[in-house]
Design a protein around this motif. Structure first.
Motif, mmCIF file in Angstrom:
data_model
loop_
_atom_site.group_PDB
_atom_site.id
_atom_site.type_symbol
_atom_site.label_atom_id
_atom_site.label_comp_id
_atom_site.label_asym_id
_atom_site.label_seq_id
_atom_site.Cartn_x
_atom_site.Cartn_y
_atom_site.Cartn_z
ATOM 1 N N LEU A 65 -6.896 -15.336 30.913
ATOM 2 C CA LEU A 65 -8.119 -14.279 31.201
ATOM 3 C C LEU A 65 -9.364 -14.397 29.362
ATOM 4 C CD1 LEU A 65 -7.138 -11.410 33.718
ATOM 5 C CD2 LEU A 65 -8.059 -13.095 34.914
ATOM 6 N N ALA A 66 -8.187 -14.041 28.687
ATOM 7 C CA ALA A 66 -9.178 -14.102 27.719
ATOM 8 C C ALA A 66 -9.701 -15.492 27.785
ATOM 9 C CB ALA A 66 -8.659 -13.621 26.760
ATOM 10 N N ARG A 67 -9.296 -16.641 27.519
ATOM 11 C CA ARG A 67 -9.673 -18.356 27.559
ATOM 12 C C ARG A 67 -10.723 -18.487 28.584
ATOM 13 N NH1 ARG A 67 -4.966 -21.434 24.650
ATOM 14 N NH2 ARG A 67 -4.650 -20.421 23.289
ATOM 15 N N ALA A 68 -11.004 -17.479 29.621
ATOM 16 C CA ALA A 68 -11.770 -18.262 30.840
ATOM 17 C C ALA A 68 -13.182 -17.232 30.968
ATOM 18 C CB ALA A 68 -10.827 -18.120 32.117
ATOM 19 N N PRO A 69 -13.818 -18.581 31.307
ATOM 20 C CA PRO A 69 -15.343 -17.246 31.280
ATOM 21 C C PRO A 69 -15.356 -16.114 32.561
ATOM 22 C CG PRO A 69 -15.517 -19.532 32.118
ATOM 23 C CD PRO A 69 -13.502 -19.155 31.746
ATOM 24 N N ARG A 144 -11.022 -10.865 21.828
ATOM 25 C CA ARG A 144 -10.566 -11.668 23.307
ATOM 26 C C ARG A 144 -10.385 -12.303 22.244
ATOM 27 N NH1 ARG A 144 -15.789 -14.445 27.038
ATOM 28 N NH2 ARG A 144 -14.214 -15.286 27.806
ATOM 29 N N ILE A 145 -10.718 -13.498 21.047
ATOM 30 C CA ILE A 145 -10.153 -14.816 20.807
ATOM 31 C C ILE A 145 -8.797 -14.035 20.187
ATOM 32 C CG2 ILE A 145 -10.503 -15.936 18.699
ATOM 33 C CD1 ILE A 145 -13.021 -16.065 18.850
ATOM 34 N N ALA A 146 -8.404 -13.094 20.203
ATOM 35 C CA ALA A 146 -7.325 -12.491 19.574
ATOM 36 C C ALA A 146 -5.458 -13.039 20.193
ATOM 37 C CB ALA A 146 -6.482 -11.202 18.049
ATOM 38 N N LEU A 147 -6.355 -12.082 21.348
ATOM 39 C CA LEU A 147 -6.096 -11.911 23.057
ATOM 40 C C LEU A 147 -5.783 -13.783 23.415
ATOM 41 C CD1 LEU A 147 -4.272 -10.177 24.545
ATOM 42 C CD2 LEU A 147 -6.767 -10.043 26.404
ATOM 43 N N GLY A 148 -6.645 -14.092 23.426
ATOM 44 C CA GLY A 148 -6.498 -15.820 23.661
ATOM 45 C C GLY A 148 -5.578 -16.269 23.475
ATOM 46 N N GLU A 149 -5.635 -16.230 22.399
ATOM 47 C CA GLU A 149 -4.606 -17.061 21.152
ATOM 48 C C GLU A 149 -2.553 -16.558 21.912
ATOM 49 O OE1 GLU A 149 -4.158 -15.742 17.288
ATOM 50 O OE2 GLU A 149 -6.688 -17.202 16.992
ATOM 51 N N PHE A 150 -2.675 -15.730 22.600
ATOM 52 C CA PHE A 150 -1.542 -15.454 23.196
ATOM 53 C C PHE A 150 -0.755 -16.166 24.364
ATOM 54 C CE2 PHE A 150 -2.154 -11.165 21.572
ATOM 55 C CZ PHE A 150 -1.202 -11.118 19.902
ATOM 56 N N ALA A 151 -2.233 -16.858 25.016
ATOM 57 C CA ALA A 151 -1.416 -18.296 25.779
ATOM 58 C C ALA A 151 -1.171 -19.528 25.405
ATOM 59 C CB ALA A 151 -3.270 -18.854 26.159
ATOM 60 N N SER A 152 -0.702 -19.656 24.530
ATOM 61 C CA SER A 152 -0.142 -21.294 23.478
ATOM 62 C C SER A 152 1.298 -20.741 23.462
ATOM 63 C CB SER A 152 -0.498 -21.259 22.271
ATOM 64 O OG SER A 152 -0.667 -20.527 20.805
#
Length: 209
Positions: A65-69, A144-152
């Motif tokens: 979700l953090a990586r999505a609009p 948000r960016i830090a949280l989105g990093e966990f998607a990799s």
């Protein structure tokens, strides 16, 4: 609200075996392994609890979700409130409220659900703070960016291992802390509370491996 408790030590043969190992002076490694096996069935059954499922699902959903609009709207839809991205503390408080709201809505709760929630919030707190600036309060975008990093792949694998390690230790501590408190005194496993605390710390280190 319905409430299902995890099994207690006297009701489980496997947990009685763990108590026997403690009484016999077995090493922390042996006890940790036996306790982990004893807790597997309890956690497997408890994973059917909606709060447990919801907390565990956030581990996967939040980074995506953090990586999505529309991440702010997604957090609001989860029940985290409008200011969840102001800080890590706000995000954790919002997630806590969202998990509790979901639990209240289903009318069903278990101690395992509480353990899963605590493990998730603790894991997020530690891992996010490791990736965010420490000198100044991070911005909403940085959170948000830090949280989105966990998607990799690799980072998600790390966060998943960290979550389940914390969950495993919390489940062990849930059971064992009561029994270990009974093992302090003359002719007991621990001569003092300091020895008991050192033993529990050693268990925590095994759980984080």
């Amino acid at each position: 609200m319905g409430h299902i408790r995890l099994g207690t030590l006297p009701q489980s043969n496997k947990w009685r075996d763990v108590v026997g190992l403690i009484d016999s002076g077995a090493s922390v490694d042996v006890i940790a392994e036996a306790a982990a096996k004893a807790s597997e069935r309890d956690l497997s059954n408890a994973s059917k609890d909606p709060r447990f499922q919801f907390a565990a699902s956030l581990l996967v959903r939040l980074p995506l979700l953090a990586r999505a609009p529309g991440f702010e709207d997604a957090l609001a839809d989860l029940g985290c409130g409008d200011s969840a991205l102001v800080s890590v503390a706000n995000l954790l408080a919002g997630l806590d409220a969202a998990i509790e709201r979901q639990s209240f809505g289903t009318g069903h709760a278990s101690d395992a659900g509480l353990l899963a929630k605590s493990a998730l919030l603790e894991s997020l707190s530690v891992n996010l703070r490791d990736r965010l600036p420490t000198l100044f309060e991070p911005t909403s975008q940085e959170v948000r960016i830090a949280l989105g990093e966990f998607a990799s792949g690799d980072k998600f694998a790390h966060s998943a291992r960290d979550f389940f390690a914390r969950l495993t230790y919390r489940s062990l501590d849930y059971y064992l802390s009561r029994e270990l408190a009974n093992q302090i005194g003359q002719d007991r496993r621990f001569a003092s509370d300091a020895q008991r605390a050192a033993f529990q710390q050693a268990l925590a280190e095994r759980g984080s491996c």
